[in-house]
Design a protein around this motif. Structure first.
Motif, PDB file in Angstrom:
ATOM      1  N   LYS A   5     -42.133   2.978  14.491  1.00  0.00           N
ATOM      2  CA  LYS A   5     -41.608   3.604  15.637  1.00  0.00           C
ATOM      3  C   LYS A   5     -42.607   4.001  16.720  1.00  0.00           C
ATOM      4  CE  LYS A   5     -39.749   8.392  16.345  1.00  0.00           C
ATOM      5  NZ  LYS A   5     -39.674   9.844  16.102  1.00  0.00           N
ATOM      6  N   ASN A   6     -43.702   4.168  16.482  1.00  0.00           N
ATOM      7  CA  ASN A   6     -44.805   4.342  17.633  1.00  0.00           C
ATOM      8  C   ASN A   6     -45.558   2.803  18.093  1.00  0.00           C
ATOM      9  OD1 ASN A   6     -45.153   7.404  17.999  1.00  0.00           O
ATOM     10  ND2 ASN A   6     -44.855   7.094  16.012  1.00  0.00           N
ATOM     11  N   ASN A   7     -44.998   1.886  17.648  1.00  0.00           N
ATOM     12  CA  ASN A   7     -45.401   0.689  17.826  1.00  0.00           C
ATOM     13  C   ASN A   7     -47.091   0.309  17.800  1.00  0.00           C
ATOM     14  OD1 ASN A   7     -42.675  -0.688  18.644  1.00  0.00           O
ATOM     15  ND2 ASN A   7     -42.982   0.761  20.805  1.00  0.00           N
ATOM     16  N   ALA A   8     -47.162   0.843  16.570  1.00  0.00           N
ATOM     17  CA  ALA A   8     -48.581   1.094  16.312  1.00  0.00           C
ATOM     18  C   ALA A   8     -49.041  -0.469  15.759  1.00  0.00           C
ATOM     19  CB  ALA A   8     -48.944   1.918  15.225  1.00  0.00           C
ATOM     20  N   ASN A   9     -50.119  -1.066  16.498  1.00  0.00           N
ATOM     21  CA  ASN A   9     -50.553  -2.390  16.253  1.00  0.00           C
ATOM     22  C   ASN A   9     -51.775  -2.191  15.044  1.00  0.00           C
ATOM     23  OD1 ASN A   9     -52.998  -1.579  17.226  1.00  0.00           O
ATOM     24  ND2 ASN A   9     -52.955  -2.866  18.878  1.00  0.00           N
ATOM     25  N   ARG A  10     -52.276  -3.033  14.478  1.00  0.00           N
ATOM     26  CA  ARG A  10     -53.201  -3.109  13.321  1.00  0.00           C
ATOM     27  C   ARG A  10     -54.105  -1.957  13.602  1.00  0.00           C
ATOM     28  NH1 ARG A  10     -56.428  -8.089  13.009  1.00  0.00           N
ATOM     29  NH2 ARG A  10     -57.642  -6.805  14.799  1.00  0.00           N
ATOM     30  N   ASP A  11     -54.824  -2.275  14.726  1.00  0.00           N
ATOM     31  CA  ASP A  11     -56.102  -1.100  14.817  1.00  0.00           C
ATOM     32  C   ASP A  11     -55.657   0.157  15.010  1.00  0.00           C
ATOM     33  OD1 ASP A  11     -57.819  -3.461  14.929  1.00  0.00           O
ATOM     34  OD2 ASP A  11     -57.712  -3.554  17.278  1.00  0.00           O
ATOM     35  N   LEU A  12     -54.358   0.462  15.921  1.00  0.00           N
ATOM     36  CA  LEU A  12     -54.044   2.052  15.922  1.00  0.00           C
ATOM     37  C   LEU A  12     -53.694   2.362  14.346  1.00  0.00           C
ATOM     38  CD1 LEU A  12     -53.406   4.230  17.561  1.00  0.00           C
ATOM     39  CD2 LEU A  12     -50.988   3.300  18.097  1.00  0.00           C
ATOM     40  N   SER A  13     -52.940   1.527  13.920  1.00  0.00           N
ATOM     41  CA  SER A  13     -52.408   1.871  12.461  1.00  0.00           C
ATOM     42  C   SER A  13     -53.713   2.250  11.331  1.00  0.00           C
ATOM     43  CB  SER A  13     -52.034   0.766  11.638  1.00  0.00           C
ATOM     44  OG  SER A  13     -50.584   0.492  12.493  1.00  0.00           O
TER      45      SER A  13
END
Length: 72
Positions: A25-33
């Motif tokens: 939902k927050n369009n989190a990429n790998r690093d942000l996730s």
């Protein structure tokens, strides 16, 4: 990643899908996730685990994570 658990597969899958859904939902990429999940884990360990048991539990968690990643 769960091994033997007191939780049913249904409970685990539902919670995991909620977490994945929030990241998507927050369009989190790998690093942000990974940053978000790391902060969640840090918070759980500091807020929910007694200081005397914390290091051992973190070590155990890391060992399980390493084994899970190697298995993929």
């Amino acid at each position: 990643m769960p091994q033997q658990s007191r939780y049913s597969n249904k409970e685990f899958e539902a919670a995991m899908q909620d977490v994945f859904g929030a990241l998507e939902k927050n369009n989190a990429n790998r690093d942000l996730s990974l940053m978000v999940l790391g902060n969640v884990l840090s918070n759980i360990f500091t807020q929910e685990v007694a200081p005397a048991k914390r290091e051992a539990m973190v070590d155990q968690f890391c060992d399980v994570l390493k084994r899970a990643v190697k298995g993929n």
